[in-house]
Enzyme design. Sequence first.
Site, PDB file in Angstrom:
ATOM      1  N   GLU A   1       1.994   1.860  -3.328  1.00  0.00           N
ATOM      2  CA  GLU A   1       0.968   2.266  -4.217  1.00  0.00           C
ATOM      3  C   GLU A   1       0.973   3.752  -4.214  1.00  0.00           C
ATOM      4  O   GLU A   1       0.996   4.336  -4.995  1.00  0.00           O
ATOM      5  CB  GLU A   1      -0.084   1.685  -3.524  1.00  0.00           C
ATOM      6  CG  GLU A   1      -1.556   2.185  -4.261  1.00  0.00           C
ATOM      7  CD  GLU A   1      -2.842   2.054  -3.671  1.00  0.00           C
ATOM      8  OE1 GLU A   1      -3.879   3.148  -3.360  1.00  0.00           O
ATOM      9  OE2 GLU A   1      -2.798   1.038  -3.019  1.00  0.00           O
ATOM     10  N   HIS A   2       1.016   4.426  -2.844  1.00  0.00           N
ATOM     11  CA  HIS A   2       1.281   5.716  -2.685  1.00  0.00           C
ATOM     12  C   HIS A   2       2.127   6.444  -3.375  1.00  0.00           C
ATOM     13  O   HIS A   2       2.229   7.579  -4.109  1.00  0.00           O
ATOM     14  CB  HIS A   2       1.321   6.087  -1.276  1.00  0.00           C
ATOM     15  CG  HIS A   2      -0.253   6.241  -0.700  1.00  0.00           C
ATOM     16  ND1 HIS A   2      -0.942   7.181  -0.029  1.00  0.00           N
ATOM     17  CD2 HIS A   2      -1.166   5.327  -0.382  1.00  0.00           C
ATOM     18  CE1 HIS A   2      -2.168   7.096   0.414  1.00  0.00           C
ATOM     19  NE2 HIS A   2      -2.400   5.643   0.206  1.00  0.00           N
TER      20      HIS A   2
ATOM     21  N   GLU B   1      -3.489   6.746   7.722  1.00  0.00           N
ATOM     22  CA  GLU B   1      -4.376   6.000   7.214  1.00  0.00           C
ATOM     23  C   GLU B   1      -4.855   4.982   8.085  1.00  0.00           C
ATOM     24  O   GLU B   1      -5.703   4.364   8.512  1.00  0.00           O
ATOM     25  CB  GLU B   1      -4.262   5.645   5.734  1.00  0.00           C
ATOM     26  CG  GLU B   1      -4.304   6.956   4.809  1.00  0.00           C
ATOM     27  CD  GLU B   1      -4.349   6.229   3.410  1.00  0.00           C
ATOM     28  OE1 GLU B   1      -3.842   5.034   3.031  1.00  0.00           O
ATOM     29  OE2 GLU B   1      -4.272   6.958   2.227  1.00  0.00           O
TER      30      GLU B   1
ATOM     31  N   HIS C   1       0.802  -1.354  -0.163  1.00  0.00           N
ATOM     32  CA  HIS C   1      -0.121   0.119  -0.114  1.00  0.00           C
ATOM     33  C   HIS C   1       0.916   1.346   0.004  1.00  0.00           C
ATOM     34  O   HIS C   1       0.757   2.403  -0.687  1.00  0.00           O
ATOM     35  CB  HIS C   1      -1.140   0.034   1.178  1.00  0.00           C
ATOM     36  CG  HIS C   1      -1.829   0.968   1.322  1.00  0.00           C
ATOM     37  ND1 HIS C   1      -2.044   1.689   2.382  1.00  0.00           N
ATOM     38  CD2 HIS C   1      -2.496   1.848   0.351  1.00  0.00           C
ATOM     39  CE1 HIS C   1      -2.822   2.725   2.219  1.00  0.00           C
ATOM     40  NE2 HIS C   1      -3.414   2.688   1.005  1.00  0.00           N
TER      41      HIS C   1
END
Length: 184
Positions: free
Chosen positions: A77-78, A154, A74
Site C-alpha cells: 500500500e505504501h 509504524e 500494508h
Amino acid sequence: MLARSTLTLIALAGSLVSSSLAAQQRGPEIADFTLANGLELVVIPDHRAPVVTHMIWYRVGAADETPGKSGLAHFLEHLMFKGTAKNPAGKFSQVVARIGGQENAFTSQDYTGYFQRVPSDQLKTVMEFEADRMTGLQLTDDVVLPERNVILEEQNQRVGNNPRARLRSKSRPRSTSIIPMENR
C-alpha cells in the site's frame, strides 16, 4: 373552487413528489459491470455535490499473507505512492491537492483500497494516475528499503509500544512484522 386544470396540476405535482421520494427511499441506481480485462466497476451515483470519489480495491489484504511474513499488504500500500516513469514520486498527490482533492489508502484483512475525492471534472485525471501506478510502479532498493523502515516504525508505534496490541498479536498465528521470522 379550483379549476380542473389546477387540480390536475396539483395531482401531477403530488405524484412527481411521491415518485421522487420513492426513488430517494430506494436509493441510487447502482451499475455493476466487468471489463474484458476482469476489472469490476461499480458506479454509485450521488449528485448532492459536484465531486466524485474514485476508489480502486485490490482483493488482497493481511489474510492473504504468508505466515511469518505479515505486513506485506500494508507495505505494498505504501509503495503504491512511490513513482512511475511517467509520474515520479509525489506527483499524483501534488496534482490531487492542486485540484482541491483528497486521497488516501487503507489495508484490511481482505483488501487494500486507494481513493481520491476530487471535483467531478477531474475523474479522468485520477483514473489515469491509478492506471499508471497499477502497471508502471518502479520499485528499486532506493525506494523500497526506506519505506520498509517506515512500515516497521509504524508497526512499532501501533503494536510494539502498546501492551494490549502486543498481546493481541501474540494470540494470532501470524507474526506482526514484514521481516521473515527466520531473519529477526
